[in-house]
Design an enzyme around this catalytic site. Sequence first.
Site, PDB file in Angstrom:
ATOM      1  N   TYR A 297       0.846  -1.199   0.000  1.00  0.00           N
ATOM      2  CA  TYR A 297       0.000   0.000   0.000  1.00  0.00           C
ATOM      3  C   TYR A 297       0.879   1.247   0.000  1.00  0.00           C
ATOM      4  O   TYR A 297       1.726   1.436   0.875  1.00  0.00           O
ATOM      5  CB  TYR A 297      -0.897  -0.031   1.228  1.00  0.00           C
ATOM      6  CG  TYR A 297      -2.090   0.882   1.162  1.00  0.00           C
ATOM      7  CD1 TYR A 297      -3.317   0.398   0.710  1.00  0.00           C
ATOM      8  CD2 TYR A 297      -2.024   2.210   1.563  1.00  0.00           C
ATOM      9  CE1 TYR A 297      -4.447   1.210   0.662  1.00  0.00           C
ATOM     10  CE2 TYR A 297      -3.138   3.033   1.514  1.00  0.00           C
ATOM     11  CZ  TYR A 297      -4.348   2.528   1.063  1.00  0.00           C
ATOM     12  OH  TYR A 297      -5.459   3.336   1.019  1.00  0.00           O
ATOM     13  N   TYR A 341      -5.776   5.293  -7.231  1.00  0.00           N
ATOM     14  CA  TYR A 341      -5.993   5.221  -5.786  1.00  0.00           C
ATOM     15  C   TYR A 341      -7.394   4.697  -5.542  1.00  0.00           C
ATOM     16  O   TYR A 341      -8.367   5.444  -5.555  1.00  0.00           O
ATOM     17  CB  TYR A 341      -5.812   6.610  -5.173  1.00  0.00           C
ATOM     18  CG  TYR A 341      -6.085   6.685  -3.690  1.00  0.00           C
ATOM     19  CD1 TYR A 341      -5.334   5.947  -2.784  1.00  0.00           C
ATOM     20  CD2 TYR A 341      -7.090   7.516  -3.191  1.00  0.00           C
ATOM     21  CE1 TYR A 341      -5.580   6.036  -1.414  1.00  0.00           C
ATOM     22  CE2 TYR A 341      -7.338   7.612  -1.832  1.00  0.00           C
ATOM     23  CZ  TYR A 341      -6.578   6.872  -0.954  1.00  0.00           C
ATOM     24  OH  TYR A 341      -6.822   6.952   0.390  1.00  0.00           O
TER      25      TYR A 341
END
Length: 388
Positions: A297, A341
């Site tokens: 991430y 995203y």
Amino acid sequence: MSARKADTLGGRAAVVGIGATEFSKDSGRSELKLAVEAVQAALDDAGLTPADVDGLVTFTMDTSPEITVAQACGIGDLTFFSRVHYGGGAACATVQQAALAVATGVAEVVVCYRAFNERSGRRFGSGVQHREPSAEGAALGWSLPFGLLTPASWVAMAAQRYLYAYGLTPEVFGHVAVTDRRHAATNPAAYFHGKPITLADHAASRWIVEPLRLLDCCQETDGGQALVVTSVERARDLPRPPAVITAAAQGAGRGQEQMTSFYRDDLAGLPEMGVVARQLWRGSGLTPADMDMAILYDHFTPFVLMQLEEFGFCGRGEAAGFVAEDALPLNTHGGQLGEAYLHGMNGIAEAVRQIRGSSVNQVPGAARALVTAGTGVPTSGLLLGADG
């Protein structure tokens, strides 16, 4: 998975379908429409229909409720529905929840989804605009009066401490940005397709909150992503190779807050991800050396370095060199810095493609992948592997 002993979830469920909308800065349609498109695409990919689905999982901070998505997709009765807290930290936990439901017989086919207009609508990067009274809000209240209003400002505190602790400069964060954008440049689905960057580009980008520059921060995206989970046995009868859920874990550390855990003993690491790492390695019997690639991430570059260290791929303070050496294929879709995203859901989809052998940046022979969810918040992680 208990923090004290291994669980029995591994190998009992698999991701069998992935689907997404295009990734854009202005989708021109509702978040519900994005969710429906992604769910339908994932079911098509899995060779299943809405009638096969009896479970749905999403995040909090999502405007499309499970029952509404079910109605809009033509899904019938639901025997399982779940909504995981803590923003991007929930990404891998949605798959864990789905796997738990499948493994225990609560549901047979569970779809995990995330859809939002995060660029043209609500922008998480804009920080705190209004907050109802809550315990979480009280925690933020210790930081907001001092100008720590945005995610970048919260991460900057930990990033500065990391640099100080190991005698480093902000340039080390550039290795993550360059790696992500290199992969995005060859990924037609990525927003930054055809647009690699150099370390010099990173160093020349403007400050957002020192020591974070513009190219240390993920983009803001409109789009949707969905994943289909079912049993390994059923997966073998479906058209695409399954990505078996080898291990799944959630983690919150001692003294955990949402992005502002500034009162811990050490700000130069990510204890919540350490909790996840210990569970994944113990539950699977695997080690960092067994991983063929990783999707970490990357809403901010410093936390990618800290994750590599928490998982034991390298020593403390050594992650920038590890990334610079390309010691491990990392974020082969371009990550949230380069592709999109979607709170980490698109990263899980990339790990599935790697296991299938269908990634545009395919790692030869990839059979084991690590995926992580949001950092700085209570979080989650997955180990995915090839069947057999």
